[in-house]
Design an enzyme around this catalytic site. Structure first.
Site, mmCIF file in Angstrom:
data_model
loop_
_atom_site.group_PDB
_atom_site.id
_atom_site.type_symbol
_atom_site.label_atom_id
_atom_site.label_comp_id
_atom_site.label_asym_id
_atom_site.label_seq_id
_atom_site.Cartn_x
_atom_site.Cartn_y
_atom_site.Cartn_z
ATOM 1 N N CYS A 1 3.643 8.593 0.741
ATOM 2 C CA CYS A 1 4.184 7.667 1.727
ATOM 3 C C CYS A 1 4.475 6.337 1.039
ATOM 4 O O CYS A 1 3.548 5.614 0.651
ATOM 5 C CB CYS A 1 3.188 7.495 2.874
ATOM 6 S SG CYS A 1 3.760 6.416 4.197
ATOM 7 N N CYS B 1 1.227 -1.450 15.734
ATOM 8 C CA CYS B 1 1.200 -1.195 14.295
ATOM 9 C C CYS B 1 0.514 -2.335 13.541
ATOM 10 O O CYS B 1 0.914 -3.499 13.660
ATOM 11 C CB CYS B 1 2.634 -1.015 13.787
ATOM 12 S SG CYS B 1 2.751 -0.652 12.025
ATOM 13 N N CYS C 1 6.084 -4.248 15.659
ATOM 14 C CA CYS C 1 5.757 -3.245 16.666
ATOM 15 C C CYS C 1 4.321 -3.476 17.131
ATOM 16 O O CYS C 1 3.419 -3.652 16.307
ATOM 17 C CB CYS C 1 5.939 -1.838 16.110
ATOM 18 S SG CYS C 1 7.655 -1.465 15.653
ATOM 19 N N CYS D 1 -1.481 6.528 10.007
ATOM 20 C CA CYS D 1 -0.224 5.992 10.535
ATOM 21 C C CYS D 1 -0.470 4.689 11.287
ATOM 22 O O CYS D 1 -1.317 4.610 12.172
ATOM 23 C CB CYS D 1 0.411 7.030 11.463
ATOM 24 S SG CYS D 1 1.965 6.494 12.182
ATOM 25 N N CYS E 1 6.457 -6.658 7.110
ATOM 26 C CA CYS E 1 7.447 -6.042 7.995
ATOM 27 C C CYS E 1 7.956 -7.100 8.964
ATOM 28 O O CYS E 1 7.214 -7.994 9.367
ATOM 29 C CB CYS E 1 6.838 -4.864 8.752
ATOM 30 S SG CYS E 1 8.036 -3.878 9.680
ATOM 31 N N GLU F 1 0.830 -1.192 0.000
ATOM 32 C CA GLU F 1 0.000 0.000 0.000
ATOM 33 C C GLU F 1 0.871 1.251 0.000
ATOM 34 O O GLU F 1 1.921 1.291 0.638
ATOM 35 C CB GLU F 1 -0.940 -0.008 1.212
ATOM 36 C CG GLU F 1 -1.986 -1.102 1.106
ATOM 37 C CD GLU F 1 -2.987 -1.101 2.247
ATOM 38 O OE1 GLU F 1 -4.102 -1.619 2.033
ATOM 39 O OE2 GLU F 1 -2.655 -0.611 3.338
#
Length: 385
Positions: free
Chosen positions: A134, A148, A145, A372, A141, A119
């Site tokens: 962005c 997230c 985290c 975010c 990933c 994305e």
């Protein structure tokens, strides 16, 4: 650099190689020219018997004009246009979905030739007629985290330079932002933030190559001052990024003690806060004019106390810095809650009183899960074990 630091750097690069992107050659044997640097483009031209200046011509058409059809390259004779079309393509990721938020944030789901997808988000600036793209640097990933959503998607692979720069080029396509015949070029897509899916410094080679292409003055020509690389703190690579790229630096901090940051940002167990802040102090482009940004997600009752704010001020004392306070953006299954408005304001006031800008970021694109920490490909497949 100590021997240990150099060894750690080499380990990171070796690990990254395990998740290397494919080299894109189409089933019919044609090679994608996007993502090649100038030297590589010159080699491709030499291999078909053309002189180096042809690479310069192609560079202009690909990265300055945004042209994808060799037949539209008016400075190249038709026989060579046909020769190029037989051997090469000028690719883009495929747009699978294109969602527009009520606040005009726009989220693309881009698919690559191996069916992997990421994305990419365009965030317009309401005060000016421009905005930031962005970009993602990995499929999934590896950092996990806790707050997230992207971190819940396991790492599949790194993106190649072509796929990273291709996201920006595809966004330019969507906004018609390549030079017009009259020479009028809009400037909506004015900045790049490497804050999408993935940890950029765990894919440094490809990220660096893509950003050097973006910054080249004869192509896209985006200034390094308009590019921000966000990292969760891969300390051994921060020095190299500063020396070789010199782009703006953003740090995903989110906690002021190792105990809490170990939980929220597990990478902290490897590179604790003290080492991270020391790396920030070494970052070569940090100055009053180019401050390091510390990103701090505000979690209710977790990291948002006035004591946390005072410790944050102590940690960054003497650094040219600003602090972005980010209200937590809930996602399905998340265990955290956003801080209260009162806690946000009290935290910001303490940081501001210490002389640091501490804007509270306005959440953008929440209705399309583009804010975010909310990015996560809807096409998860082939995740690495």
């Amino acid at each position: 650099m100590s021997d240990l630091t150099q060894a750690e750097r080499e380990r990171i690069l070796a690990k990254a190689a395990l998740f290397s992107p494919p080299v894109y050659v189409l089933p019919d044997g044609r090679r994608d020219l996007v993502g090649l640097d100038k030297d590589e483009l010159a080699v491709e031209m030499a291999q078909i018997g053309e002189k180096p200046f042809r690479a310069k011509q192609l560079w202009h058409w690909i990265y300055h004009q945004g042209v994808r059809d060799f037949g539209l390259m008016s400075t190249i004779a038709k026989p060579l246009q046909e020769k190029l079309a037989e051997r090469f393509v000028i690719g883009r990721p495929e747009v699978v979905t294109d969602l527009l938020s009520k606040d005009e944030t726009r989220k693309f789901l881009f698919k690559f030739r191996d069916e992997q997808a990421v994305e990419t988000v365009y965030i317009p600036d309401r005060q000016e007629d421009r905005g930031a793209v962005c970009l993602s640097s990995q499929v999934g990933c590896t950092l996990s985290c806790r707050f997230c959503h992207t971190g819940t998607q396991r790492l599949s692979r790194n993106l190649g330079a072509a796929e990273i720069v291709g996201q920006f080029m595809a966004a330019r396509d969507a906004y018609g932002e390549w030079p017009s015949p009259k020479g009028e070029t809009p400037r909506l897509l004015s900045t790049i933030v490497l804050m999408g899916m993935g940890e950029p410094l765990y894919n440094y080679e490809n990220v660096a190559k893509a950003m050097k292409i973006v910054m080249d003055g004869e192509g896209i020509a985006l200034s390094r001052r308009r590019i921000t690389l966000s990292t969760s703190g891969v300390v051994p690579m921060m020095d190299r990024a500063g020396a070789e790229l010199g782009v703006n630096l953003a740090i995903s901090l989110h906690a002021v003690t190792d105990e809490l940051r170990d939980e929220l940002v597990p990478l902290n167990r490897k590179y604790p806060i003290r080492e991270l802040i020391e790396a920030c102090r070494r970052y070569p482009s940090a100055s009053n004019a180019r401050r390091i940004t510390f990103e701090y997600i505000m979690l209710r009752g977790i990291n948002d106390s006035e004591a946390d704010a005072r410790e944050l001020v102590r940690l960054i004392a003497g650094l040219p810095a600003k602090v972005n306070l980010i209200p937590f953006n809930p996602w399905p299954g998340s265990a955290y809650q956003p801080s209260t408005p009162e806690a946000l304001k009290a935290f910001a006031a303490i940081v501001m009183q210490a002389g640091y800008a501490s804007p509270i970021r306005t959440p953008r694109g929440r209705d399309i899960l583009a804010a975010c920490g909310q990015l996560k490909s809807a096409m998860e497949k082939g995740a690495a074990a």
